[in-house]
Design a protein around this motif. Sequence first.
Motif, short mmCIF file in Angstrom:
data_model
loop_
_atom_site.label_atom_id
_atom_site.label_comp_id
_atom_site.label_asym_id
_atom_site.label_seq_id
_atom_site.Cartn_x
_atom_site.Cartn_y
_atom_site.Cartn_z
N GLN A 1 82.39 39.73 82.53
CA GLN A 1 81.01 40.13 82.77
C GLN A 1 80.69 40.24 84.27
O GLN A 1 79.71 40.87 84.66
CB GLN A 1 80.04 39.14 82.13
CG GLN A 1 80.05 39.12 80.62
CD GLN A 1 81.16 38.22 80.08
OE1 GLN A 1 81.78 37.47 80.85
NE2 GLN A 1 81.40 38.27 78.78
N ASP B 1 71.12 35.54 70.50
CA ASP B 1 71.38 36.79 69.78
C ASP B 1 70.11 37.63 69.69
O ASP B 1 70.16 38.86 69.83
CB ASP B 1 71.91 36.49 68.38
CG ASP B 1 73.35 36.01 68.38
OD1 ASP B 1 74.07 36.28 69.37
OD2 ASP B 1 73.77 35.38 67.39
N GLU C 1 70.67 41.50 83.32
CA GLU C 1 70.22 40.41 82.46
C GLU C 1 71.19 40.19 81.30
O GLU C 1 71.56 39.05 80.99
CB GLU C 1 68.82 40.72 81.94
CG GLU C 1 68.32 39.79 80.84
CD GLU C 1 68.13 38.34 81.28
OE1 GLU C 1 67.87 37.50 80.41
OE2 GLU C 1 68.23 38.07 82.49
N ARG C 2 71.62 41.26 80.66
CA ARG C 2 72.53 41.11 79.53
C ARG C 2 73.84 40.47 79.95
O ARG C 2 74.33 39.53 79.31
CB ARG C 2 72.80 42.46 78.87
CG ARG C 2 73.44 42.33 77.51
CD ARG C 2 73.84 43.63 76.87
NE ARG C 2 73.91 43.48 75.43
CZ ARG C 2 74.83 42.80 74.78
NH1 ARG C 2 75.80 42.17 75.47
NH2 ARG C 2 74.82 42.69 73.46
N THR D 1 68.14 45.50 83.23
CA THR D 1 68.53 45.17 81.85
C THR D 1 70.02 44.91 81.78
O THR D 1 70.46 43.95 81.12
CB THR D 1 68.14 46.33 80.91
OG1 THR D 1 66.73 46.53 80.98
CG2 THR D 1 68.53 46.01 79.48
N HIS E 1 67.58 37.62 71.75
CA HIS E 1 67.28 38.15 73.09
C HIS E 1 68.18 39.35 73.40
O HIS E 1 67.70 40.39 73.89
CB HIS E 1 67.47 37.05 74.12
CG HIS E 1 67.25 37.48 75.53
ND1 HIS E 1 66.08 38.04 75.98
CD2 HIS E 1 68.09 37.46 76.62
CE1 HIS E 1 66.17 38.33 77.27
NE2 HIS E 1 67.39 38.00 77.68
N LEU E 2 69.47 39.23 73.13
CA LEU E 2 70.39 40.33 73.40
C LEU E 2 70.04 41.55 72.56
O LEU E 2 70.13 42.70 73.03
CB LEU E 2 71.83 39.89 73.14
CG LEU E 2 72.36 38.78 74.06
CD1 LEU E 2 73.76 38.36 73.62
CD2 LEU E 2 72.38 39.23 75.51
N ARG F 1 76.15 32.02 78.36
CA ARG F 1 75.71 31.68 77.02
C ARG F 1 76.13 30.26 76.63
O ARG F 1 75.33 29.48 76.10
CB ARG F 1 76.29 32.69 76.02
CG ARG F 1 75.95 32.36 74.58
CD ARG F 1 76.47 33.41 73.61
NE ARG F 1 75.94 33.17 72.28
CZ ARG F 1 75.50 34.11 71.47
NH1 ARG F 1 75.55 35.39 71.84
NH2 ARG F 1 75.02 33.81 70.28
N LEU G 1 67.15 43.33 74.14
CA LEU G 1 67.59 44.11 75.29
C LEU G 1 68.26 45.41 74.84
O LEU G 1 67.96 46.49 75.36
CB LEU G 1 68.58 43.29 76.12
CG LEU G 1 68.04 42.07 76.86
CD1 LEU G 1 69.19 41.27 77.47
CD2 LEU G 1 67.05 42.47 77.95
N ASP G 2 69.15 45.30 73.85
CA ASP G 2 69.89 46.47 73.40
C ASP G 2 68.97 47.51 72.75
O ASP G 2 69.22 48.72 72.82
CB ASP G 2 70.97 46.06 72.40
CG ASP G 2 72.07 45.23 73.05
OD1 ASP G 2 72.17 45.26 74.29
OD2 ASP G 2 72.82 44.54 72.32
N VAL H 1 75.21 36.74 78.69
CA VAL H 1 76.50 36.63 78.01
C VAL H 1 77.43 35.70 78.78
O VAL H 1 78.14 34.86 78.21
CB VAL H 1 77.14 38.02 77.83
CG1 VAL H 1 78.58 37.91 77.35
CG2 VAL H 1 76.33 38.86 76.85
#
Length: 265
Positions: free
Chosen positions: A15, A238, A215-216, A212, A240-241, A223, A244-245, A220
């Motif tokens: 990431q 999950d 943040e993602r 965005t 929250h992600l 986490r 975002l998606d 991750v």
Amino acid sequence: MVRSGGYLLDNRQPQAGVRFDALTELFDPCTFRHLTRLGVADGWRCWEVGAGSRSVPAWLAARTGPRGRVLVTDIDLSWLDGPGADDLEIRRHDVGTEPPPAADLDLVHTRLLLTHVPQRDRALASMIAALRPGGRLLVEEADPGLQPLLCPEDRTPEEQLANRLRRGFRSLLAGREADLAYGRTLPRRLREHGLTEVGADAWFPISAPACTVLERATVVQIREQLVQHGIATDAEIDRHLAALDAGRLPDLATAPMVSAWGTRV
């Protein structure tokens, strides 16, 4: 505050590359604007401290040309080595514990580093010591303490969950000796070190697509820590992600980045 050891955002995790790309999109225009105003030109000798990725060093190499020198250092070279690094002098170096790797430089620049370095006062002194008289320093640091909310409106349950996760992230950072208010102190610190022509401003992105992405990738990456320290459950993360998606959190903010500059006498 959640106390733990080591750097929270390990550059060796996959990431990290996503985060670097997002930070490049968000902050490179601001950084390049300041470096241009400071007069970076052909033949300059530069030190990029804690570069992380190659976007800023590559810009400096193009600007300073074959007669210039761009020294790039970090404690983790994971995203610096490889194709495209031929114009850069890349060296593993810990600015908080080791002496400056060069001297009589025209420019020293660092971005989003000192907040996370426990020996930040020593690191700043080291960077200033590497400058020639008349050399320029540009230090750019996030100030998470100036950003209480990830979602500025904090109206919906999804926005409130996002803000709770951001508070947890700041707690994890503080527990690892990060100084969340360091950015706002930079002008004073540069003056205390005897620099002249000191100035500063701040850049505060809101609602950019890269916010965005950043943040993602950050959530991750941390986490396990969020769950381990009771900040959020796997189900909440999950959720929250997924928000975002799905584009349900379009107006995210980053921590303001304070840019401060000065000239060595």
